[in-house]
Design a protein around this motif. Structure first.
Motif, PDB file in Angstrom:
ATOM      1  N   THR A   1      11.337   0.025   0.054  1.00  0.00           N
ATOM      2  CA  THR A   1      10.068  -0.679  -0.132  1.00  0.00           C
ATOM      3  C   THR A   1       8.920   0.070   0.522  1.00  0.00           C
ATOM      4  OG1 THR A   1      11.202  -2.808  -0.218  1.00  0.00           O
ATOM      5  CG2 THR A   1       8.861  -2.851   0.306  1.00  0.00           C
ATOM      6  N   ALA A   2       9.126   0.522   1.753  1.00  0.00           N
ATOM      7  CA  ALA A   2       8.062   1.222   2.475  1.00  0.00           C
ATOM      8  C   ALA A   2       7.705   2.551   1.819  1.00  0.00           C
ATOM      9  CB  ALA A   2       8.486   1.449   3.927  1.00  0.00           C
ATOM     10  N   LYS A   3       8.730   3.324   1.496  1.00  0.00           N
ATOM     11  CA  LYS A   3       8.478   4.663   0.932  1.00  0.00           C
ATOM     12  C   LYS A   3       7.817   4.570  -0.444  1.00  0.00           C
ATOM     13  CE  LYS A   3       9.662   9.207   1.039  1.00  0.00           C
ATOM     14  NZ  LYS A   3       8.579  10.060   1.484  1.00  0.00           N
ATOM     15  N   SER A   4       8.334   3.720  -1.312  1.00  0.00           N
ATOM     16  CA  SER A   4       7.723   3.600  -2.633  1.00  0.00           C
ATOM     17  C   SER A   4       6.387   2.859  -2.553  1.00  0.00           C
ATOM     18  CB  SER A   4       8.667   2.912  -3.620  1.00  0.00           C
ATOM     19  OG  SER A   4       9.040   1.646  -3.162  1.00  0.00           O
ATOM     20  N   GLY A   5       6.228   1.965  -1.580  1.00  0.00           N
ATOM     21  CA  GLY A   5       4.951   1.284  -1.387  1.00  0.00           C
ATOM     22  C   GLY A   5       3.844   2.234  -0.986  1.00  0.00           C
ATOM     23  N   VAL A   6       4.178   3.229  -0.191  1.00  0.00           N
ATOM     24  CA  VAL A   6       3.196   4.257   0.176  1.00  0.00           C
ATOM     25  C   VAL A   6       2.760   5.026  -1.068  1.00  0.00           C
ATOM     26  CG1 VAL A   6       2.929   6.449   1.416  1.00  0.00           C
ATOM     27  CG2 VAL A   6       3.924   4.489   2.574  1.00  0.00           C
ATOM     28  N   GLY A   7       3.706   5.319  -1.941  1.00  0.00           N
ATOM     29  CA  GLY A   7       3.374   5.999  -3.197  1.00  0.00           C
ATOM     30  C   GLY A   7       2.477   5.151  -4.082  1.00  0.00           C
TER      31      GLY A   7
ATOM     32  N   LYS B   1       2.123  -1.847 -12.793  1.00  0.00           N
ATOM     33  CA  LYS B   1       3.211  -1.159 -13.495  1.00  0.00           C
ATOM     34  C   LYS B   1       4.060  -0.360 -12.502  1.00  0.00           C
ATOM     35  CE  LYS B   1       3.771   1.806 -17.538  1.00  0.00           C
ATOM     36  NZ  LYS B   1       3.068   2.637 -18.529  1.00  0.00           N
ATOM     37  N   SER B   2       3.470   0.035 -11.404  1.00  0.00           N
ATOM     38  CA  SER B   2       4.156   0.879 -10.424  1.00  0.00           C
ATOM     39  C   SER B   2       4.868   0.086  -9.339  1.00  0.00           C
ATOM     40  CB  SER B   2       3.150   1.839  -9.783  1.00  0.00           C
ATOM     41  OG  SER B   2       2.579   2.670 -10.767  1.00  0.00           O
ATOM     42  N   ILE B   3       4.869  -1.223  -9.448  1.00  0.00           N
ATOM     43  CA  ILE B   3       5.538  -2.065  -8.446  1.00  0.00           C
ATOM     44  C   ILE B   3       7.059  -2.085  -8.666  1.00  0.00           C
ATOM     45  CG2 ILE B   3       5.709  -4.491  -7.662  1.00  0.00           C
ATOM     46  CD1 ILE B   3       3.294  -3.155  -6.614  1.00  0.00           C
ATOM     47  N   VAL B   4       7.533  -1.591  -9.791  1.00  0.00           N
ATOM     48  CA  VAL B   4       8.962  -1.648 -10.135  1.00  0.00           C
ATOM     49  C   VAL B   4       9.855  -1.097  -9.019  1.00  0.00           C
ATOM     50  CG1 VAL B   4      10.703  -0.844 -11.776  1.00  0.00           C
ATOM     51  CG2 VAL B   4       8.484  -1.640 -12.597  1.00  0.00           C
ATOM     52  N   PRO B   5       9.575   0.074  -8.428  1.00  0.00           N
ATOM     53  CA  PRO B   5      10.463   0.563  -7.358  1.00  0.00           C
ATOM     54  C   PRO B   5      10.501  -0.357  -6.142  1.00  0.00           C
ATOM     55  CG  PRO B   5       8.989   2.305  -8.081  1.00  0.00           C
ATOM     56  CD  PRO B   5       8.552   1.060  -8.761  1.00  0.00           C
ATOM     57  N   VAL B   6       9.386  -0.995  -5.835  1.00  0.00           N
ATOM     58  CA  VAL B   6       9.341  -1.910  -4.694  1.00  0.00           C
ATOM     59  C   VAL B   6      10.246  -3.118  -4.946  1.00  0.00           C
ATOM     60  CG1 VAL B   6       7.820  -3.381  -3.318  1.00  0.00           C
ATOM     61  CG2 VAL B   6       7.014  -1.146  -4.096  1.00  0.00           C
ATOM     62  N   VAL B   7      10.203  -3.653  -6.157  1.00  0.00           N
ATOM     63  CA  VAL B   7      11.044  -4.793  -6.510  1.00  0.00           C
ATOM     64  C   VAL B   7      12.519  -4.388  -6.502  1.00  0.00           C
ATOM     65  CG1 VAL B   7      11.611  -6.428  -8.350  1.00  0.00           C
ATOM     66  CG2 VAL B   7       9.222  -5.901  -7.838  1.00  0.00           C
TER      67      VAL B   7
END
Length: 164
Positions: free
Chosen positions: A33-39, A53-59
């Motif tokens: 969550t943290a790493k992809s959230g930074v992205g 659209k980019s929230i998918v990795p966080v979920v």
């Protein structure tokens, strides 16, 4: 001890397995969550219309913690030495179950975080990369799912050490 049957140290290993499942899975979920959230935050500065659209990795990273929770609940409900004998075999089965799920979740979280971070940044520059990023994330999530499945199988082996 009144009413206790089985090995006295066995529940220690069972509870350790429940803790390992939850802690390691949540560590993977937190890192992903943290790493992809930074992205997502970095990408959102350039292309704010792509944030949702980019929230998918966080979920997908957040789901990893649920896998650990499921195994931890399965294990903890299986530890009741006063109702049924609990032997070292059962404790080891629960420990291995928790470690399988937890470490698979940690590994998947690391993969999701790294791919999610790089993927959403690249997607901001080249939208054709979105499907490829999603496929890579699905395969990373599958690693945790494998750990969940093996954890359930190993946990179900507890209680089969002796015929009662």
């Amino acid at each position: 001890m009144g009413g206790f049957s089985g090995d006295e140290t066995a529940p220690f290993f069972g509870f350790l397995g429940a803790a390992a499942a939850l802690v390691f899975s949540c560590m993977g979920a937190a890192y992903g969550t943290a790493k992809s959230g930074v992205g997502v935050a970095s990408m959102g500065v350039m292309r704010p219309e792509l944030v949702m659209k980019s929230i998918v990795p966080v979920v997908m990273a957040g789901v990893l913690g649920i896998y650990g929770l499921i195994i931890a609940v399965i294990i903890s409900t299986g530890i009741n030495p006063k109702a049924k004998s609990y032997y070292l075999f059962d404790g080891y089965a629960h420990l291995s179950s928790g470690l399988a799920c937890g470490l698979a979740g940690l590994s998947a979280g690391m993969a999701i975080g790294i791919v999610g971070d790089a993927g959403v940044r690249a997607n901001a520059q080249q939208p054709k990369l979105f499907v490829g990023m999603i496929l890579i994330l699905i395969f990373a999530e599958a690693l945790a799912l494998y750990g969940l499945i093996v954890g359930i199988i190993l946990s179900s082996r507890a209680g089969q050490s002796r015929a009662e």
